[in-house]
Scaffold this motif. Structure first.
Motif, short mmCIF file in Angstrom:
data_model
loop_
_atom_site.label_atom_id
_atom_site.label_comp_id
_atom_site.label_asym_id
_atom_site.label_seq_id
_atom_site.Cartn_x
_atom_site.Cartn_y
_atom_site.Cartn_z
N ILE A 23 0.17 -26.79 0.70
CA ILE A 23 0.52 -26.40 -0.67
C ILE A 23 0.30 -24.90 -0.89
N ALA A 24 -0.83 -24.39 -0.40
CA ALA A 24 -1.14 -22.98 -0.60
C ALA A 24 -0.11 -22.09 0.08
N TYR A 25 0.36 -22.48 1.25
CA TYR A 25 1.34 -21.68 1.97
C TYR A 25 2.67 -21.61 1.21
N LEU A 26 3.09 -22.74 0.66
CA LEU A 26 4.34 -22.76 -0.11
C LEU A 26 4.23 -21.93 -1.37
N VAL A 27 3.07 -22.02 -2.03
CA VAL A 27 2.87 -21.23 -3.25
C VAL A 27 2.86 -19.74 -2.93
N LYS A 28 2.17 -19.38 -1.85
CA LYS A 28 2.07 -17.97 -1.47
C LYS A 28 3.43 -17.39 -1.10
N THR A 29 4.26 -18.17 -0.42
CA THR A 29 5.57 -17.69 0.03
C THR A 29 6.66 -17.90 -1.01
N ILE A 38 7.05 -32.20 -0.23
CA ILE A 38 5.73 -32.29 0.39
C ILE A 38 4.90 -33.39 -0.25
N TRP A 39 4.91 -33.42 -1.60
CA TRP A 39 4.15 -34.46 -2.29
C TRP A 39 4.74 -35.85 -2.02
N MET A 40 6.05 -35.93 -1.85
CA MET A 40 6.66 -37.21 -1.50
C MET A 40 6.15 -37.70 -0.14
N GLY A 41 6.11 -36.79 0.83
CA GLY A 41 5.62 -37.17 2.15
C GLY A 41 4.15 -37.59 2.12
N ILE A 42 3.36 -36.87 1.33
CA ILE A 42 1.95 -37.22 1.19
C ILE A 42 1.80 -38.59 0.54
N LEU A 163 -13.66 -31.49 -3.18
CA LEU A 163 -13.92 -30.32 -2.36
C LEU A 163 -12.62 -29.63 -1.95
N GLY A 164 -11.60 -30.44 -1.64
CA GLY A 164 -10.31 -29.86 -1.29
C GLY A 164 -9.72 -29.06 -2.44
N TRP A 165 -9.87 -29.58 -3.65
CA TRP A 165 -9.37 -28.85 -4.82
C TRP A 165 -10.14 -27.54 -5.01
N LEU A 166 -11.46 -27.57 -4.78
CA LEU A 166 -12.25 -26.35 -4.90
C LEU A 166 -11.85 -25.33 -3.84
N PHE A 167 -11.57 -25.80 -2.61
CA PHE A 167 -11.10 -24.89 -1.57
C PHE A 167 -9.81 -24.21 -2.01
N TYR A 168 -8.90 -25.00 -2.53
CA TYR A 168 -7.60 -24.47 -2.94
C TYR A 168 -7.76 -23.41 -4.03
N LYS A 271 -16.72 -16.98 13.40
CA LYS A 271 -15.35 -16.51 13.59
C LYS A 271 -14.39 -17.58 13.14
N GLY A 272 -13.17 -17.20 12.95
CA GLY A 272 -12.12 -18.15 12.58
C GLY A 272 -12.18 -18.48 11.10
N LYS A 273 -11.34 -17.90 10.34
CA LYS A 273 -11.34 -18.12 8.90
C LYS A 273 -10.01 -18.71 8.47
N VAL A 274 -10.07 -19.61 7.53
CA VAL A 274 -8.86 -20.07 6.86
C VAL A 274 -8.89 -19.51 5.45
N LYS A 275 -7.91 -18.71 5.12
CA LYS A 275 -7.85 -18.10 3.80
C LYS A 275 -6.86 -18.88 2.96
N VAL A 276 -7.33 -19.51 1.93
CA VAL A 276 -6.50 -20.37 1.09
C VAL A 276 -6.21 -19.66 -0.22
N PRO A 277 -4.98 -19.25 -0.44
CA PRO A 277 -4.66 -18.54 -1.68
C PRO A 277 -4.63 -19.49 -2.85
N ASP A 278 -5.06 -19.00 -3.99
CA ASP A 278 -4.91 -19.83 -5.18
C ASP A 278 -3.51 -19.59 -5.75
N GLU A 279 -3.25 -20.16 -6.90
CA GLU A 279 -1.91 -20.12 -7.46
C GLU A 279 -1.50 -18.71 -7.85
N GLN A 280 -2.46 -17.82 -8.02
CA GLN A 280 -2.13 -16.45 -8.38
C GLN A 280 -2.09 -15.55 -7.15
N GLY A 281 -2.34 -16.17 -5.94
CA GLY A 281 -2.25 -15.35 -4.73
C GLY A 281 -3.59 -14.83 -4.26
#
Length: 291
Positions: A23-29, A38-42, A163-168, A271-281
């Protein structure tokens, strides 16, 4: 109950992270138009996992006692194999999860709506089916006639979604490498109990001999219906009168599996970070490298 909570938390958090990354990738792009597929598949993946769990539960009730024990024992062993593979897979590939999902999503975007639905379904569906099978096996092993095992699973899944929502939203930063290492280790302990109980089921189904050959019997010291007996059964699937084969299989699985899983094998921490953008980027960094 704690063991089942751990299963729901660990398995649910993996699925939540996958959804969060997609979701974050689609919002960012700026591809919010692709969110619906995506939500249908989920949704289809979650429905399949729920249907699979219901089929296991209600389908087994129509079988004879011996067939129920044979099915329960067989599926418990399969579930332990899957969850063992899962914790080692996450330990090895967590640091590459984001780039792998992004690559699949880019290809799906180029192919159209059907590919997006399939991508989300496959990404979440595997986790869902594994979770349904292992939850069913664990609840079957730890069942004490109360809804506590299912409550534990539900609470774990609810915590994972939160927790997933907080990460997002970028509101939570925890060391995911350490989290998955510790929960993975505890899950191996739970899996060992499920494996031993599965062997006992197969012995009761008369598929494996040795049902009367007990390793020990401390039912008088730890009554199964006591609060501490119930606690040990709920957390570790502890049985006060296991067979020799149960104890042997439990030890042969737990000791080497836990030792290999917790052994440092060149995974550097920090090391190794996942950067999750919020809805504002904006971005929140989440360490995902498994140690």
């Amino acid at each position: 109950m704690f063991g089942n909570y751990l299963i729901g938390l660990r398995e649910g958090l993996e699925a939540s992270l996958v959804v969060c990354i997609l979701i974050a990738y689609l919002v960012k792009t700026d591809r919010k138009d692709a969110l619906k597929p995506i939500w249908m598949g989920i949704g289809v993946a979650l429905a399949l996992a729920l249907g699979f769990g219901c089929a296991l539960e209600f389908g087994s009730q129509e079988l004879t006692f011996e067939a129920q024990e044979a099915l329960g024992g067989s599926l418990s062993i399969v579930a332990v194999g899957l969850v063992t593979w899962m914790v080692f897979w996450m330990r090895r590939t967590a640091r590459h999860l984001k780039s792998e999902l992004h690559g699949r999503l880019d290809a799906a975007l180029a192919m159209g709506t059907g590919a997006l639905v399939a991508t989300a379904f496959l990404a979440v569906g595997r986790e869902g089916l594994e979770t349904a099978l292992f939850v069913w096996a664990s609840v079957h092993a730890a069942s004490d006639g109360t809804p506590r095992p299912l409550i534990g699973v539900a609470l774990g899944l609810a915590t994972a979604v939160f927790l997933g929502w907080l990460f997002y939203r970028g509101a939570l930063k925890i060391n995911l490498a350490r989290f998955f290492t510790w929960t993975g280790g505890m899950l191996v302990v739970v899996a060992a109990g499920v494996l031993a109980y599965g062997v006992h089921d197969l012995q009761e189904a008369d598929w494996i001999p040795g049902l009367r050959n007990l390793a020990f019997d401390i039912s008088g010291t730890i009554p199964p219906d006591s609060w501490y007996g119930t606690l040990l059964k709920g957390v570790l699937n502890f049985q006060p009168d296991p067979t020799v084969l149960q104890v042997t299989v439990w030890a042969l699985y737990l000791v080497p599996t836990l030792a290999i899983f917790l052994a440092p094998v060149g995974f550097a921490s920090g090391k190794g970070k996942v950067k999750v953008p919020d809805e504002q980027g904006s971005r929140g960094s989440q360490p995902t490298k498994a140690s």
